[in-house]
Design a protein around this motif. Structure first.
Motif, mmCIF file in Angstrom:
data_model
loop_
_atom_site.group_PDB
_atom_site.id
_atom_site.type_symbol
_atom_site.label_atom_id
_atom_site.label_comp_id
_atom_site.label_asym_id
_atom_site.label_seq_id
_atom_site.Cartn_x
_atom_site.Cartn_y
_atom_site.Cartn_z
ATOM 1 N N ARG A 75 0.830 -1.207 0.000
ATOM 2 C CA ARG A 75 0.000 0.000 0.000
ATOM 3 C C ARG A 75 0.862 1.254 0.000
ATOM 4 N N ASN A 76 2.106 1.140 0.508
ATOM 5 C CA ASN A 76 2.996 2.305 0.460
ATOM 6 C C ASN A 76 3.336 2.687 -0.984
ATOM 7 N N THR A 77 3.342 1.684 -1.895
ATOM 8 C CA THR A 77 3.578 1.980 -3.312
ATOM 9 C C THR A 77 2.482 2.909 -3.840
ATOM 10 N N LEU A 78 1.245 2.571 -3.455
ATOM 11 C CA LEU A 78 0.120 3.410 -3.875
ATOM 12 C C LEU A 78 0.230 4.813 -3.303
ATOM 13 N N TYR A 79 0.668 4.895 -2.033
ATOM 14 C CA TYR A 79 0.858 6.224 -1.426
ATOM 15 C C TYR A 79 1.894 6.994 -2.222
ATOM 16 N N VAL B 248 -8.405 -13.176 -0.976
ATOM 17 C CA VAL B 248 -9.757 -12.607 -0.979
ATOM 18 C C VAL B 248 -9.725 -11.200 -1.572
ATOM 19 N N ALA B 249 -8.703 -10.424 -1.184
ATOM 20 C CA ALA B 249 -8.574 -9.069 -1.720
ATOM 21 C C ALA B 249 -8.401 -9.111 -3.230
ATOM 22 N N LEU B 250 -7.585 -10.060 -3.685
ATOM 23 C CA LEU B 250 -7.319 -10.204 -5.112
ATOM 24 C C LEU B 250 -8.612 -10.531 -5.865
ATOM 25 N N LEU B 251 -9.345 -11.531 -5.342
ATOM 26 C CA LEU B 251 -10.577 -11.973 -6.004
ATOM 27 C C LEU B 251 -11.618 -10.865 -6.046
ATOM 28 N N VAL B 252 -11.879 -10.270 -4.870
ATOM 29 C CA VAL B 252 -12.913 -9.230 -4.817
ATOM 30 C C VAL B 252 -12.503 -8.036 -5.674
ATOM 31 N N GLY B 253 -11.216 -7.703 -5.652
ATOM 32 C CA GLY B 253 -10.742 -6.576 -6.442
ATOM 33 C C GLY B 253 -10.851 -6.827 -7.944
ATOM 34 N N GLU C 261 3.153 7.419 -12.994
ATOM 35 C CA GLU C 261 1.856 7.139 -12.390
ATOM 36 C C GLU C 261 1.002 6.215 -13.249
ATOM 37 N N ARG C 262 1.075 6.373 -14.597
ATOM 38 C CA ARG C 262 0.140 5.616 -15.451
ATOM 39 C C ARG C 262 0.442 4.118 -15.450
ATOM 40 N N VAL C 263 1.663 3.720 -15.060
ATOM 41 C CA VAL C 263 2.016 2.305 -15.091
ATOM 42 C C VAL C 263 1.173 1.504 -14.086
ATOM 43 N N LEU C 264 1.016 2.046 -12.904
ATOM 44 C CA LEU C 264 0.302 1.306 -11.868
ATOM 45 C C LEU C 264 -1.093 1.844 -11.583
ATOM 46 N N ASP C 265 -1.369 3.045 -12.096
ATOM 47 C CA ASP C 265 -2.618 3.681 -11.695
ATOM 48 C C ASP C 265 -3.780 3.207 -12.548
ATOM 49 N N ARG C 266 -4.129 1.931 -12.419
ATOM 50 C CA ARG C 266 -5.297 1.385 -13.105
ATOM 51 C C ARG C 266 -6.342 1.062 -12.047
ATOM 52 N N PRO C 267 -7.626 1.110 -12.450
ATOM 53 C CA PRO C 267 -8.692 0.852 -11.467
ATOM 54 C C PRO C 267 -8.523 -0.494 -10.765
ATOM 55 N N VAL C 268 -8.146 -1.532 -11.515
ATOM 56 C CA VAL C 268 -8.041 -2.863 -10.891
ATOM 57 C C VAL C 268 -6.909 -2.880 -9.863
ATOM 58 N N VAL C 269 -5.752 -2.331 -10.222
ATOM 59 C CA VAL C 269 -4.617 -2.294 -9.302
ATOM 60 C C VAL C 269 -4.988 -1.509 -8.042
ATOM 61 N N ARG D 235 -7.956 -0.993 -6.829
ATOM 62 C CA ARG D 235 -8.949 -1.716 -6.025
ATOM 63 C C ARG D 235 -8.291 -2.820 -5.206
ATOM 64 N N VAL D 236 -7.458 -3.624 -5.865
ATOM 65 C CA VAL D 236 -6.812 -4.737 -5.164
ATOM 66 C C VAL D 236 -5.908 -4.193 -4.053
ATOM 67 N N ALA D 237 -5.123 -3.165 -4.381
ATOM 68 C CA ALA D 237 -4.202 -2.614 -3.391
ATOM 69 C C ALA D 237 -4.948 -2.012 -2.212
ATOM 70 N N ASP D 238 -6.130 -1.486 -2.470
ATOM 71 C CA ASP D 238 -6.951 -0.907 -1.415
ATOM 72 C C ASP D 238 -7.489 -1.997 -0.493
ATOM 73 N N LEU D 239 -7.726 -3.194 -1.066
ATOM 74 C CA LEU D 239 -8.360 -4.266 -0.291
ATOM 75 C C LEU D 239 -7.336 -5.156 0.429
ATOM 76 N N ILE D 240 -6.094 -5.198 -0.062
ATOM 77 C CA ILE D 240 -5.105 -6.096 0.533
ATOM 78 C C ILE D 240 -4.892 -5.840 2.039
ATOM 79 N N PRO D 241 -4.691 -4.573 2.456
ATOM 80 C CA PRO D 241 -4.509 -4.370 3.899
ATOM 81 C C PRO D 241 -5.724 -4.802 4.706
ATOM 82 N N VAL D 242 -6.925 -4.583 4.156
ATOM 83 C CA VAL D 242 -8.145 -4.963 4.877
ATOM 84 C C VAL D 242 -8.173 -6.473 5.098
ATOM 85 N N ALA D 243 -7.934 -7.238 4.014
ATOM 86 C CA ALA D 243 -7.992 -8.697 4.115
ATOM 87 C C ALA D 243 -6.900 -9.223 5.045
#
Lengths: 235, 99
Positions: free
Chosen positions: A89-93, A220-225, B25-33, B35-43
């Motif tokens: 997630r730090n990559t996204l930040y 699960v994150a991968l699938l749902v995403g 930014e355009r390399v990784l900034d796709r909706p799917v990436v 979404r998944v990156a947003d959900l990984i910490p939660v899971a």
């Protein structure tokens, strides 16, 4: 907001406001390194290893995950894998912060070390590059200094305490993870993912070696995403 | 082995941070990436909570740790700061074990 943001006094006032807020967040966050230090030695790492994690890894959730997986009997490999997955997630930040901070070369390499939840949060909302840099740096440096001092304090105290179970330190780890997760549960989609991840992890506990259930829950994150619709778009 | 895992995880975590600041930014900034990156910490965090509280090696167990987690939930609902939540969970489990 000031009616005349271009004035030098207003800029200075804005800068001081950012410094004050960043210090507040930095101090509050930096102090809980003490819980990481205590939990880390309770999971079997020594004081050195604990301090290296805070100095070099320096991203709280990954550090807690690393020691948490080890404490649960997981292998060092699954501990490292879980820490790395959380570190994505730090990559996204970074993607969000790069145009705002506008640093290159050595400064960018240095800034990368301070790229964590809180420094991003205190930098990303700023309108200008100087204010973003101020928020990011003050928060990041404050946390880095305090986090490492309190980690050492927590680790030394934890070693002196003896059996961590007597003090409920094993329960403290679950509490720490829940506190990190809590703010993310406001979104309904996140709650669904959390429940599914818990089900997958607990279902796998009796079947797989320790450490694997948590990594599998990442699936699960991968699938749902991958399968889920983007939020806001209608079917 | 532990030191090796620490070194790899530390290096990897740093490179993940640096990649975010360096990759266009355009390399990784796709909706799917995103979404998944947003959900990984939660899971992962949800799974870590569950395993931390309910797993005893390869068995599921309900013990003082669950009470500690209950205390953490109450404190979070009351908007307690992080450190208080962690200490509250630990104290609850410790007191329960004393009984």
């Amino acid at each position: 907001m000031s009616p005349d943001p271009a004035g030098a006094d207003d800029l200075e006032a804005a800068r001081r406001g950012v410094v004050r807020d960043s210090l507040g967040v930095g101090v509050a966050t930096g102090l809980y390194g003490v819980s990481f230090g205590a939990v880390s030695v309770a999971s079997g790492l020594d004081v050195w290893q604990t301090c290296v994690l805070s100095l070099v890894m320096f991203t709280g959730a990954s550090q807690f995950a690393f020691v948490g997986v080890l404490a649960g009997g997981g292998s060092p490999v699954s501990a490292a894998a879980t820490a790395l997955l959380l570190g994505t997630r730090n990559t996204l930040y970074g993607l969000r912060m790069a145009p705002l901070l506008a640093w290159r070369g050595r400064r960018r390499a240095g800034a990368a070390h301070l790229l964590i939840d809180e420094s991003t949060a205190m930098g990303v909302t700023r309108a200008t590059t100087p204010l973003a840099r101020t928020g990011f740096l003050v928060t990041g440096v404050t946390i880095f200094v305090l986090w490492n001092l309190t980690t050492l304090a927590g680790a030394v105290a934890g070693e002196a305490l003896g059996d961590p179970r007597t003090y409920g330190l094993d329960a403290a780890v679950g509490g720490a993870f829940l506190a990190l997760l809590w703010p993310r549960l406001r979104e309904p989609r996140h709650r669904v993912v959390a429940v599914l991840a818990v089900a997958v992890a607990l279902g796998l506990v009796p079947l797989t070696p320790a450490g694997v259930p948590v990594l599998a829950a990442g699936g699960v994150a991968l699938l749902v995403g991958l399968l889920g619709r983007p939020p806001g778009r209608r079917a | 082995m532990t030191w090796l895992a620490i070194a790899v995880a530390c290096a990897g975590c740093y490179l993940l941070k640096l990649a975010g600041l360096s990759v266009p930014e355009r390399v990784l900034d796709r909706p799917v990436v995103r979404r998944v990156a947003d959900l990984i910490p939660v899971a992962l965090l949800a799974a870590l909570v569950a395993v931390q509280v309910a797993a005893d090696d390869q068995r599921l167990a309900l013990d003082a740790r669950a009470a500690g987690l209950g205390a953490a939930v109450v404190l979070l609902v009351l908007r307690a700061p992080f450190l208080l939540v962690v200490v509250g969970a630990a104290l609850t489990a410790a007191l329960l074990r004393l009984l």
